[in-house]
Scaffold this motif. Structure first.
Motif, PDB file in Angstrom:
ATOM      1  N   VAL A   1       0.861  -1.186   0.000  1.00  0.00           N
ATOM      2  CA  VAL A   1       0.000   0.000   0.000  1.00  0.00           C
ATOM      3  C   VAL A   1       0.899   1.237   0.000  1.00  0.00           C
ATOM      4  N   LEU A   2       0.795   2.016  -1.064  1.00  0.00           N
ATOM      5  CA  LEU A   2       1.657   3.194  -1.219  1.00  0.00           C
ATOM      6  C   LEU A   2       1.119   4.372  -0.415  1.00  0.00           C
ATOM      7  N   LYS A   3       1.999   5.280  -0.004  1.00  0.00           N
ATOM      8  CA  LYS A   3       3.420   5.137  -0.283  1.00  0.00           C
ATOM      9  C   LYS A   3       4.188   4.466   0.852  1.00  0.00           C
ATOM     10  N   GLY A   4       3.673   4.606   2.065  1.00  0.00           N
ATOM     11  CA  GLY A   4       4.463   4.307   3.264  1.00  0.00           C
ATOM     12  C   GLY A   4       5.113   2.948   3.309  1.00  0.00           C
ATOM     13  N   SER A   5       4.495   1.936   2.678  1.00  0.00           N
ATOM     14  CA  SER A   5       5.007   0.569   2.846  1.00  0.00           C
ATOM     15  C   SER A   5       6.102   0.206   1.849  1.00  0.00           C
TER      16      SER A   5
ATOM     17  N   GLU B   1      -4.471  12.307  10.842  1.00  0.00           N
ATOM     18  CA  GLU B   1      -5.424  11.217  11.055  1.00  0.00           C
ATOM     19  C   GLU B   1      -6.197  10.918   9.788  1.00  0.00           C
ATOM     20  N   SER B   2      -6.299   9.633   9.457  1.00  0.00           N
ATOM     21  CA  SER B   2      -7.080   9.289   8.282  1.00  0.00           C
ATOM     22  C   SER B   2      -8.564   9.304   8.640  1.00  0.00           C
ATOM     23  N   SER B   3      -9.391   9.547   7.638  1.00  0.00           N
ATOM     24  CA  SER B   3     -10.825   9.644   7.872  1.00  0.00           C
ATOM     25  C   SER B   3     -11.515   8.310   7.660  1.00  0.00           C
TER      26      SER B   3
ATOM     27  N   VAL C   1       0.287  -5.363   2.535  1.00  0.00           N
ATOM     28  CA  VAL C   1       1.450  -4.910   3.300  1.00  0.00           C
ATOM     29  C   VAL C   1       1.336  -3.415   3.591  1.00  0.00           C
ATOM     30  N   GLU C   2       1.313  -3.085   4.873  1.00  0.00           N
ATOM     31  CA  GLU C   2       1.231  -1.696   5.325  1.00  0.00           C
ATOM     32  C   GLU C   2       2.452  -1.337   6.165  1.00  0.00           C
ATOM     33  N   ASP C   3       2.757  -0.059   6.210  1.00  0.00           N
ATOM     34  CA  ASP C   3       3.807   0.379   7.132  1.00  0.00           C
ATOM     35  C   ASP C   3       3.252   0.523   8.543  1.00  0.00           C
ATOM     36  N   ILE C   4       2.024   1.042   8.650  1.00  0.00           N
ATOM     37  CA  ILE C   4       1.470   1.239   9.997  1.00  0.00           C
ATOM     38  C   ILE C   4      -0.043   1.074   9.992  1.00  0.00           C
ATOM     39  N   VAL C   5      -0.534   0.423  11.016  1.00  0.00           N
ATOM     40  CA  VAL C   5      -1.969   0.394  11.286  1.00  0.00           C
ATOM     41  C   VAL C   5      -2.170   1.301  12.498  1.00  0.00           C
ATOM     42  N   ASP C   6      -2.891   2.389  12.236  1.00  0.00           N
ATOM     43  CA  ASP C   6      -3.079   3.425  13.256  1.00  0.00           C
ATOM     44  C   ASP C   6      -4.526   3.298  13.753  1.00  0.00           C
ATOM     45  N   THR C   7      -5.463   4.029  13.150  1.00  0.00           N
ATOM     46  CA  THR C   7      -6.865   3.840  13.544  1.00  0.00           C
ATOM     47  C   THR C   7      -7.406   2.503  13.030  1.00  0.00           C
ATOM     48  N   GLY C   8      -6.784   1.982  11.988  1.00  0.00           N
ATOM     49  CA  GLY C   8      -7.265   0.739  11.373  1.00  0.00           C
ATOM     50  C   GLY C   8      -8.242   0.987  10.233  1.00  0.00           C
ATOM     51  N   LEU C   9      -8.608   2.251  10.015  1.00  0.00           N
ATOM     52  CA  LEU C   9      -9.623   2.572   9.001  1.00  0.00           C
ATOM     53  C   LEU C   9      -9.141   2.235   7.584  1.00  0.00           C
ATOM     54  N   THR C  10      -7.901   2.589   7.277  1.00  0.00           N
ATOM     55  CA  THR C  10      -7.396   2.352   5.910  1.00  0.00           C
ATOM     56  C   THR C  10      -7.329   0.864   5.600  1.00  0.00           C
ATOM     57  N   ILE C  11      -6.700   0.103   6.476  1.00  0.00           N
ATOM     58  CA  ILE C  11      -6.492  -1.308   6.181  1.00  0.00           C
ATOM     59  C   ILE C  11      -7.824  -2.070   6.186  1.00  0.00           C
TER      60      ILE C  11
ATOM     61  N   LEU D   1       8.019   5.829   6.346  1.00  0.00           N
ATOM     62  CA  LEU D   1       6.999   6.714   6.939  1.00  0.00           C
ATOM     63  C   LEU D   1       7.459   8.167   6.864  1.00  0.00           C
ATOM     64  N   ASP D   2       6.503   9.040   6.573  1.00  0.00           N
ATOM     65  CA  ASP D   2       6.867  10.439   6.332  1.00  0.00           C
ATOM     66  C   ASP D   2       6.264  11.409   7.340  1.00  0.00           C
ATOM     67  N   TYR D   3       6.841  12.600   7.327  1.00  0.00           N
ATOM     68  CA  TYR D   3       6.207  13.767   7.920  1.00  0.00           C
ATOM     69  C   TYR D   3       6.233  14.811   6.810  1.00  0.00           C
TER      70      TYR D   3
ATOM     71  N   PHE E   1      11.547  12.351   5.259  1.00  0.00           N
ATOM     72  CA  PHE E   1      12.077  11.310   6.156  1.00  0.00           C
ATOM     73  C   PHE E   1      11.758   9.879   5.730  1.00  0.00           C
ATOM     74  N   ARG E   2      11.079   9.668   4.586  1.00  0.00           N
ATOM     75  CA  ARG E   2      10.790   8.286   4.177  1.00  0.00           C
ATOM     76  C   ARG E   2      12.092   7.509   3.966  1.00  0.00           C
ATOM     77  N   ASN E   3      13.149   8.218   3.610  1.00  0.00           N
ATOM     78  CA  ASN E   3      14.419   7.568   3.268  1.00  0.00           C
ATOM     79  C   ASN E   3      15.323   7.325   4.472  1.00  0.00           C
TER      80      ASN E   3
HETATM   81  C1  PRP Z   1      -0.636   5.943   6.535  1.00  0.00           C
HETATM   82  C2  PRP Z   1      -0.266   4.474   6.490  1.00  0.00           C
HETATM   83  C3  PRP Z   1      -1.583   3.785   6.380  1.00  0.00           C
HETATM   84  C4  PRP Z   1      -2.524   4.709   7.124  1.00  0.00           C
HETATM   85  C5  PRP Z   1      -2.755   4.160   8.488  1.00  0.00           C
HETATM   86  O1  PRP Z   1      -0.767   6.404   5.235  1.00  0.00           O
HETATM   87  O2  PRP Z   1       0.568   4.181   5.396  1.00  0.00           O
HETATM   88  O3  PRP Z   1      -1.999   3.633   5.030  1.00  0.00           O
HETATM   89  O4  PRP Z   1      -1.888   5.985   7.222  1.00  0.00           O
HETATM   90  O5  PRP Z   1      -3.658   4.960   9.193  1.00  0.00           O
HETATM   91  P1  PRP Z   1      -5.060   4.435   9.689  1.00  0.00           P
HETATM   92  O6  PRP Z   1      -4.866   3.085  10.332  1.00  0.00           O
HETATM   93  O7  PRP Z   1      -5.437   5.495  10.716  1.00  0.00           O
HETATM   94  O8  PRP Z   1      -6.008   4.409   8.555  1.00  0.00           O
HETATM   95  P2  PRP Z   1      -0.734   7.959   4.850  1.00  0.00           P
HETATM   96  O9  PRP Z   1      -2.137   8.462   4.692  1.00  0.00           O
HETATM   97  O10 PRP Z   1       0.151   8.689   5.836  1.00  0.00           O
HETATM   98  O11 PRP Z   1      -0.090   7.951   3.402  1.00  0.00           O
HETATM   99  P3  PRP Z   1       1.349   7.440   2.909  1.00  0.00           P
HETATM  100  O12 PRP Z   1       1.382   5.939   3.094  1.00  0.00           O
HETATM  101  O13 PRP Z   1       1.378   7.830   1.470  1.00  0.00           O
HETATM  102  O14 PRP Z   1       2.405   8.123   3.738  1.00  0.00           O
END
Ligand code: PRP
Length: 174
Positions: A37-41, A71-73, A94-104, A154-156, A160-162
């Motif tokens: 899942v782009l870009k973070g992963s 925060e993702s919506s 494949v994700e870099d981070i599961v935060d709220t879980g909404l995206t995945i 992961l970016d800000y 910093f992704r690199n």
């Molecule tokens: C990040 C990350 C996940 C999502 C996780 O993506 O890569 O896709 O947020 O957050 P969630 O669990 O709250 O939904 P981001 O929107 O930062 O985009 P990027 O991967 O392009 O950096």
């Protein structure tokens, strides 16, 4: 921007190798597709793939999440879709981070409708303190606290992704 190192490159490499070995074991003899899942992963997926000792296809999902920077919506738009069908294939998202879980959870639901033989989730990081939708992560790198993490993909604000390691963005002036 002050950064505090969180997880060093060697520790990440060891953990990613462990996950690759586990996936190799679990999918022996199976038709496996990893979907980054782009870009973070992109960094995690590239390293993970090189620790999977199987014939593996690599696909990418371009995703735009509507929300603010922090925060993702949960409203996710697929901007670049898979290049081939996953019907009947064993798929790992494949994700870099599961935060709220909404995206995945949105992406899992979307890919599940395409009739894969199985659909699993790998994530480098999980931030359980922010869970809004509980997610079963089949292959997890590290559980982290509720801090803003950059590096290793992961970016800000796209920076910093690199960084080859994971760091926390701090408020303090270094
Ligand atoms: C990040 C990350 C996940 C999502 C996780 O993506 O890569 O896709 O947020 O957050 P969630 O669990 O709250 O939904 P981001 O929107 O930062 O985009 P990027 O991967 O392009 O950096």
């Amino acid at each position: 921007m002050p950064l505090k190192p969180l997880i060093d490159a060697d520790t990440i490499a060891d953990r990613v190798a462990d996950l690759g070995r586990a996936i190799t074991h679990d999918f022996l003899g199976k038709d496996l597709v990893i979907v980054a899942v782009l870009k973070g992963s992109y960094v995690f997926a590239a390293d993970l793939a090189r620790h999977i000792d199987l014939d593996v296809a690599v696909e990418f999902l371009g995703v735009r999440s509507y929300g603010d920077q922090q925060e993702s919506s949960g409203v996710v738009q697929i901007t670049t879709d898979l290049s081939t069908s996953i019907e009947g294939k064993h798929v790992i998202l494949v994700e870099d981070i599961v935060d709220t879980g909404l995206t995945i959870s949105y992406l899992h639901e979307n890919l599940a409708t395409r009739q894969p033989a199985s659909l699993k989730i790998a994530s480098l990081l999980h931030k359980p303190a922010r869970t809004r939708v509980p997610v079963d992560i089949d292959y997890l790198g590290f559980t982290v606290d509720d801090v803003f993490i950059v590096g290793y993909g992961l970016d800000y604000a796209q920076k910093f992704r690199n960084l080859p390691y994971l760091a926390v963005v701090t408020d303090e002036d270094a």
